[in-house]
Design a protein around this motif. Structure first.
Motif, PDB file in Angstrom:
ATOM      1  N   LEU A 276       3.501   0.707   2.864  1.00 46.76           N
ATOM      2  CA  LEU A 276       3.148  -0.286   3.875  1.00 46.76           C
ATOM      3  C   LEU A 276       2.976  -1.653   3.230  1.00 46.76           C
ATOM      4  O   LEU A 276       2.291  -1.789   2.214  1.00 46.76           O
ATOM      5  CB  LEU A 276       1.844   0.097   4.579  1.00 46.76           C
ATOM      6  CG  LEU A 276       1.925   1.299   5.504  1.00 46.76           C
ATOM      7  CD1 LEU A 276       0.551   1.876   5.749  1.00 46.76           C
ATOM      8  CD2 LEU A 276       2.575   0.915   6.821  1.00 46.76           C
TER       9      LEU A 276
ATOM     10  N   ARG B 152       9.178   4.953   5.093  1.00 47.49           N
ATOM     11  CA  ARG B 152       8.914   6.332   4.691  1.00 47.49           C
ATOM     12  C   ARG B 152       9.979   6.741   3.699  1.00 47.49           C
ATOM     13  O   ARG B 152      11.152   6.836   4.045  1.00 47.49           O
ATOM     14  CB  ARG B 152       8.898   7.263   5.898  1.00 47.49           C
ATOM     15  CG  ARG B 152       8.504   8.693   5.525  1.00 47.49           C
ATOM     16  CD  ARG B 152       8.180   9.528   6.751  1.00 47.49           C
ATOM     17  NE  ARG B 152       7.013   9.030   7.461  1.00 47.49           N
ATOM     18  CZ  ARG B 152       5.763   9.239   7.101  1.00 47.49           C
ATOM     19  NH1 ARG B 152       5.491   9.934   6.010  1.00 47.49           N
ATOM     20  NH2 ARG B 152       4.781   8.761   7.835  1.00 47.49           N
TER      21      ARG B 152
ATOM     22  N   TYR C 218       0.840  -1.189   0.000  1.00 49.09           N
ATOM     23  CA  TYR C 218       0.000   0.000   0.000  1.00 49.09           C
ATOM     24  C   TYR C 218       0.878   1.244   0.000  1.00 49.09           C
ATOM     25  O   TYR C 218       1.988   1.238   0.521  1.00 49.09           O
ATOM     26  CB  TYR C 218      -0.887   0.058   1.247  1.00 49.09           C
ATOM     27  CG  TYR C 218      -1.953  -0.999   1.315  1.00 49.09           C
ATOM     28  CD1 TYR C 218      -1.691  -2.236   1.901  1.00 49.09           C
ATOM     29  CD2 TYR C 218      -3.227  -0.758   0.823  1.00 49.09           C
ATOM     30  CE1 TYR C 218      -2.670  -3.206   1.980  1.00 49.09           C
ATOM     31  CE2 TYR C 218      -4.215  -1.720   0.900  1.00 49.09           C
ATOM     32  CZ  TYR C 218      -3.930  -2.941   1.481  1.00 49.09           C
ATOM     33  OH  TYR C 218      -4.906  -3.900   1.558  1.00 49.09           O
TER      34      TYR C 218
ATOM     35  N   GLN D 186       4.643   7.087   2.205  1.00 48.47           N
ATOM     36  CA  GLN D 186       4.895   5.946   3.074  1.00 48.47           C
ATOM     37  C   GLN D 186       4.397   4.699   2.363  1.00 48.47           C
ATOM     38  O   GLN D 186       3.296   4.689   1.806  1.00 48.47           O
ATOM     39  CB  GLN D 186       4.184   6.099   4.415  1.00 48.47           C
ATOM     40  CG  GLN D 186       4.211   4.812   5.255  1.00 48.47           C
ATOM     41  CD  GLN D 186       4.168   5.034   6.736  1.00 48.47           C
ATOM     42  OE1 GLN D 186       5.167   5.380   7.360  1.00 48.47           O
ATOM     43  NE2 GLN D 186       3.003   4.835   7.308  1.00 48.47           N
TER      44      GLN D 186
ATOM     45  N   GLY E 275      -2.106  11.654   6.388  1.00 47.84           N
ATOM     46  CA  GLY E 275      -3.503  12.010   6.583  1.00 47.84           C
ATOM     47  C   GLY E 275      -4.449  11.497   5.522  1.00 47.84           C
ATOM     48  O   GLY E 275      -5.629  11.863   5.525  1.00 47.84           O
ATOM     49  N   MET E 276      -3.945  10.652   4.642  1.00 50.38           N
ATOM     50  CA  MET E 276      -4.773  10.157   3.539  1.00 50.38           C
ATOM     51  C   MET E 276      -4.989   8.650   3.659  1.00 50.38           C
ATOM     52  O   MET E 276      -4.374   7.981   4.486  1.00 50.38           O
ATOM     53  CB  MET E 276      -4.110  10.483   2.194  1.00 50.38           C
ATOM     54  CG  MET E 276      -3.805  11.952   1.991  1.00 50.38           C
ATOM     55  SD  MET E 276      -5.297  12.961   1.927  1.00 50.38           S
ATOM     56  CE  MET E 276      -5.909  12.483   0.300  1.00 50.38           C
ATOM     57  N   GLU E 277      -5.907   8.143   2.812  1.00 48.75           N
ATOM     58  CA  GLU E 277      -6.203   6.723   2.868  1.00 48.75           C
ATOM     59  C   GLU E 277      -5.085   5.876   2.277  1.00 48.75           C
ATOM     60  O   GLU E 277      -4.253   6.362   1.520  1.00 48.75           O
ATOM     61  CB  GLU E 277      -7.521   6.417   2.152  1.00 48.75           C
ATOM     62  CG  GLU E 277      -7.529   6.755   0.672  1.00 48.75           C
ATOM     63  CD  GLU E 277      -8.165   8.098   0.419  1.00 48.75           C
ATOM     64  OE1 GLU E 277      -7.723   9.096   1.056  1.00 48.75           O
ATOM     65  OE2 GLU E 277      -9.088   8.162  -0.410  1.00 48.75           O
ATOM     66  N   LEU E 278      -5.082   4.610   2.642  1.00 44.82           N
ATOM     67  CA  LEU E 278      -4.162   3.654   2.040  1.00 44.82           C
ATOM     68  C   LEU E 278      -4.658   3.299   0.638  1.00 44.82           C
ATOM     69  O   LEU E 278      -5.858   3.080   0.429  1.00 44.82           O
ATOM     70  CB  LEU E 278      -4.103   2.364   2.859  1.00 44.82           C
ATOM     71  CG  LEU E 278      -3.273   2.345   4.127  1.00 44.82           C
ATOM     72  CD1 LEU E 278      -3.950   3.118   5.239  1.00 44.82           C
ATOM     73  CD2 LEU E 278      -3.030   0.896   4.564  1.00 44.82           C
TER      74      LEU E 278
ATOM     75  N   PHE F 210      -9.735   1.157   1.463  1.00 44.51           N
ATOM     76  CA  PHE F 210      -9.752   1.863   2.742  1.00 44.51           C
ATOM     77  C   PHE F 210     -10.417   3.215   2.635  1.00 44.51           C
ATOM     78  O   PHE F 210     -10.338   3.889   1.597  1.00 44.51           O
ATOM     79  CB  PHE F 210      -8.324   2.066   3.239  1.00 44.51           C
ATOM     80  CG  PHE F 210      -7.717   0.867   3.898  1.00 44.51           C
ATOM     81  CD1 PHE F 210      -7.145  -0.141   3.135  1.00 44.51           C
ATOM     82  CD2 PHE F 210      -7.715   0.742   5.281  1.00 44.51           C
ATOM     83  CE1 PHE F 210      -6.590  -1.248   3.737  1.00 44.51           C
ATOM     84  CE2 PHE F 210      -7.156  -0.370   5.894  1.00 44.51           C
ATOM     85  CZ  PHE F 210      -6.579  -1.357   5.131  1.00 44.51           C
ATOM     86  N   GLY F 211     -11.030   3.633   3.748  1.00 46.22           N
ATOM     87  CA  GLY F 211     -11.452   5.009   3.889  1.00 46.22           C
ATOM     88  C   GLY F 211     -10.280   5.861   4.347  1.00 46.22           C
ATOM     89  O   GLY F 211      -9.205   5.340   4.660  1.00 46.22           O
ATOM     90  N   ALA F 212     -10.480   7.180   4.404  1.00 43.75           N
ATOM     91  CA  ALA F 212      -9.406   8.104   4.776  1.00 43.75           C
ATOM     92  C   ALA F 212      -9.163   8.116   6.278  1.00 43.75           C
ATOM     93  O   ALA F 212      -8.148   8.644   6.731  1.00 43.75           O
ATOM     94  CB  ALA F 212      -9.708   9.505   4.281  1.00 43.75           C
TER      95      ALA F 212
ATOM     96  N   GLN G  26       0.609   5.289   1.242  1.00 44.54           N
ATOM     97  CA  GLN G  26      -0.193   6.168   2.085  1.00 44.54           C
ATOM     98  C   GLN G  26       0.499   7.509   2.249  1.00 44.54           C
ATOM     99  O   GLN G  26       1.602   7.585   2.801  1.00 44.54           O
ATOM    100  CB  GLN G  26      -0.426   5.543   3.463  1.00 44.54           C
ATOM    101  CG  GLN G  26      -1.332   6.371   4.355  1.00 44.54           C
ATOM    102  CD  GLN G  26      -1.524   5.768   5.738  1.00 44.54           C
ATOM    103  OE1 GLN G  26      -0.620   5.141   6.271  1.00 44.54           O
ATOM    104  NE2 GLN G  26      -2.707   5.948   6.322  1.00 44.54           N
TER     105      GLN G  26
END
Lengths: 114, 106
Positions: free
Chosen positions: A90, A110, A35, A88, A40-43, B96-98, A37
């Motif tokens: 994951l 990161r 993933y 980042q 502050g945002m979604e994966l 996924f959601g935020a 990311q």
């Protein structure tokens, strides 16, 4: 506690460099995922694998590539890093028929591309 | 296309002040709704999986519920250590959601 590892944890690198982010798990899980990311945002799923020699692209278009030669190892490679790759990353794994079907996540890498 | 929307984006509570987080979803066929907790600089940590409308699961101060269109994560009498980002995700491809950033003040 999940046994999934990512190295390096932090990486700062210049534009144009080739990099490989490592991910290993000791749980014998068939499924593995990468993933991306942003803070502050979604994966966003960028790659996944259902087993050895199986790799698929996820929903988010990515210039990275992955390989799955061994069950426990799922490295991600960027042939030529660019500032837009700063994020980042994951890694996760899951067992195909687990009761909860949950994913176990590594601590993340990161990446900063200058 | 599957979509997941979480609300609110951020929530600040006093210790002991109960509240709920929302996860709304649109999927062609739900094969599981997942809740995760993510602390800063770490990977998400699994909390719950819900498979069918009406299902509920609890863990300490957290309780997750599921309807046909949304899921709630109820937090009862939260403590400062519950501060984190709570993520929900749907289906096998884990969209996924935020997330909701929860801060619990002592």
């Amino acid at each position: 506690e999940a046994d999934i590892y990512q190295t390096p944890r932090y990486l700062v690198i210049g534009t144009g460099k080739k990099i490989t982010l490592e991910c290993s798990q000791t749980m014998g899980h068939d499924k593995m995922y990468w993933y991306q990311q942003d803070p502050g945002m979604e994966l966003h799923l960028i790659h996944y694998s259902y087993g050895v020699n199986s790799t698929e692209k996820g929903d988010l278009s990515s210039e990275s590539t992955v390989s799955r030669i061994r069950t426990e190892h799922f490295p991600l490679t960027l042939e030529s890093a660019r500032p837009s790759h700063t994020s980042q990353y994951l890694c996760a794994s899951s067992a195909p028929r687990a009761l909860n079907n949950e994913q176990f996540f590594g601590p993340g890498t990161r990446l900063t591309v200058l | 296309e599957d979509q997941v929307t979480q609300s609110p984006e951020a929530l600040r509570l006093q210790e002991g002040e109960s509240s709920s987080l929302n996860c709304s979803y649109t999927v062609s066929g739900l094969r599981g709704l997942f809740w995760y907790r993510q602390d800063p600089g770490k990977g998400p940590e699994f909390l719950f999986t819900l498979y069918s409308a009406g299902e509920e699961k609890e863990k300490e101060r957290l309780k997750a519920t599921l309807t046909k269109k949304e899921s709630f994560l109820h937090i009862t009498a939260p403590k400062p250590e519950d501060s984190a980002t709570y993520l929900c995700a749907v289906s096998d491809d884990m969209r996924f959601g935020a997330g909701t950033r929860l801060t619990v003040k002592p």
